[in-house]
Design a protein around this motif. Sequence first.
Motif, PDB file in Angstrom:
ATOM      1  N   PRO A  49       4.343   7.252 -10.203  1.00 24.21           N
ATOM      2  CA  PRO A  49       4.018   5.845  -9.938  1.00 24.21           C
ATOM      3  C   PRO A  49       4.698   5.345  -8.662  1.00 24.21           C
ATOM      4  CG  PRO A  49       4.694   6.171 -12.219  1.00 24.21           C
ATOM      5  CD  PRO A  49       5.020   7.436 -11.496  1.00 24.21           C
ATOM      6  N   PHE A  50       3.968   4.563  -7.904  1.00 23.78           N
ATOM      7  CA  PHE A  50       4.525   3.939  -6.706  1.00 23.78           C
ATOM      8  C   PHE A  50       4.906   2.506  -7.047  1.00 23.78           C
ATOM      9  CE2 PHE A  50       3.766   1.597  -2.597  1.00 23.78           C
ATOM     10  CZ  PHE A  50       4.901   2.065  -1.955  1.00 23.78           C
ATOM     11  N   MET A  66       0.830  -1.201   0.000  1.00 22.07           N
ATOM     12  CA  MET A  66       0.000   0.000   0.000  1.00 22.07           C
ATOM     13  C   MET A  66       0.868   1.255   0.000  1.00 22.07           C
ATOM     14  SD  MET A  66      -2.917   0.998   2.825  1.00 22.07           S
ATOM     15  CE  MET A  66      -1.722   1.079   4.190  1.00 22.07           C
ATOM     16  N   ARG A  67       0.478   2.242  -0.769  1.00 25.28           N
ATOM     17  CA  ARG A  67       1.237   3.491  -0.791  1.00 25.28           C
ATOM     18  C   ARG A  67       1.178   4.138   0.588  1.00 25.28           C
ATOM     19  NH1 ARG A  67       1.744   7.040  -6.102  1.00 25.28           N
ATOM     20  NH2 ARG A  67       3.762   7.958  -5.571  1.00 25.28           N
ATOM     21  N   PRO A  68       2.302   4.647   1.079  1.00 25.77           N
ATOM     22  CA  PRO A  68       2.317   5.254   2.418  1.00 25.77           C
ATOM     23  C   PRO A  68       1.298   6.391   2.548  1.00 25.77           C
ATOM     24  CG  PRO A  68       4.550   4.911   1.632  1.00 25.77           C
ATOM     25  CD  PRO A  68       3.644   4.598   0.471  1.00 25.77           C
ATOM     26  N   THR A  78      10.309   6.390   1.899  1.00 28.66           N
ATOM     27  CA  THR A  78      10.594   7.750   1.422  1.00 28.66           C
ATOM     28  C   THR A  78       9.447   8.380   0.639  1.00 28.66           C
ATOM     29  OG1 THR A  78      11.639   6.861  -0.582  1.00 28.66           O
ATOM     30  CG2 THR A  78      13.068   7.309   1.310  1.00 28.66           C
ATOM     31  N   ASP A  79       8.449   7.608   0.241  1.00 31.17           N
ATOM     32  CA  ASP A  79       7.364   8.140  -0.591  1.00 31.17           C
ATOM     33  C   ASP A  79       6.438   9.018   0.250  1.00 31.17           C
ATOM     34  OD1 ASP A  79       5.830   7.347  -3.436  1.00 31.17           O
ATOM     35  OD2 ASP A  79       4.494   7.989  -1.840  1.00 31.17           O
ATOM     36  N   ARG A  80       6.290  10.288  -0.158  1.00 24.37           N
ATOM     37  CA  ARG A  80       5.439  11.247   0.549  1.00 24.37           C
ATOM     38  C   ARG A  80       4.438  11.889  -0.412  1.00 24.37           C
ATOM     39  NH1 ARG A  80       7.631   8.784   3.798  1.00 24.37           N
ATOM     40  NH2 ARG A  80       8.687   9.440   5.745  1.00 24.37           N
ATOM     41  N   GLU A  81       4.227  11.256  -1.539  1.00 29.26           N
ATOM     42  CA  GLU A  81       3.389  11.841  -2.585  1.00 29.26           C
ATOM     43  C   GLU A  81       1.970  12.129  -2.100  1.00 29.26           C
ATOM     44  OE1 GLU A  81       3.374  12.636  -7.013  1.00 29.26           O
ATOM     45  OE2 GLU A  81       4.789  12.635  -5.352  1.00 29.26           O
TER      46      GLU A  81
END
Length: 323
Positions: A279-280, A172-174, A289-292
Amino acid sequence: MLCGIMSGLKEIKIIVKWSGKEYEIGDLTEQDTVALLKHEICKRTNVQPNRQKLLNLKYKGKFASDDIRLSALEIKPNFKLMMVGSIEADIEEVCTVPEEEDVIDDFETSNPFEEQSYDKQEVYLSKVSKRIRDYKIEMRNQPREGKKLLVLDIDYTLFDHRSTAEQGTELMRPFLHEFLTSAHQNYDIVIWSATGMRWIEEKMRLLGVSTNENYKILFYLDSGAMISIYTGDHGVIDVKPLGVIWGKFKQYSAKNTIMFDDIRRNFLMNPRSGLRIRPFRQAHVNRSTDRELLKLAVYLKDIAEHCEDFTKLDHRKWEHYKP
């Protein structure tokens, strides 16, 4: 071949005879091309367009090329199209896999406002009208007065569907739930994926979206709500026309709708309403690190509170938006 009238264009249904069976091919108008016909045949038969040989589809005595419109072929009533074509195991897998494929976005470097105005072409508007008429939406919750509309893709937008993990939540995307909770304050939320409804429902259950008490999803849309368009150099592609939603729910329009997708070609029918999200992918590497979604939650809040007409926005520059 049965014909009707759809938004001023003649609707065409062709019977294709192949491998001892007959297949009715609909969702076509006289302004569609041979390439689009082949695309629809593939959906029904799993024979790839480049493997199809349409024996009695002729134009000026020769086999009709992909760019020829069906109106030019003078197809008569009760016409049956004879096809020769084979399915190999790898071709069948490409056509039937119930997941979105990894796609190179051929439209990534072009200006979305300089496209060929597909959203104004009658041939595609007629397909949108047919989806409005025929596509059935199962409501999960009711629209709320005064709310704007957020339409979200799933794969690589909210979820890394290619990586492997012991639990789906690891892909799942953060900050997904925080993002949806924040967005729900100002937006009704719709999920639209280019897969089947069963897979959408399973992914939403897996991610805990369908049962979360902090926000509600209005409804899901699957590949059946998409339309096919002929783009010339890029061939036939399936896109997500927001007009399907706008035609069914008059409170939503281009002025108050925004759609997130990692593939910008999905916006070709609504270039001003789409925001291409990064894209994730490789969730195990990028999860920390993903904060989108955190950044996009701020953008959604800002434009909801400070912009009355979303068509005046350039979503390509969303990171630099200042109310």
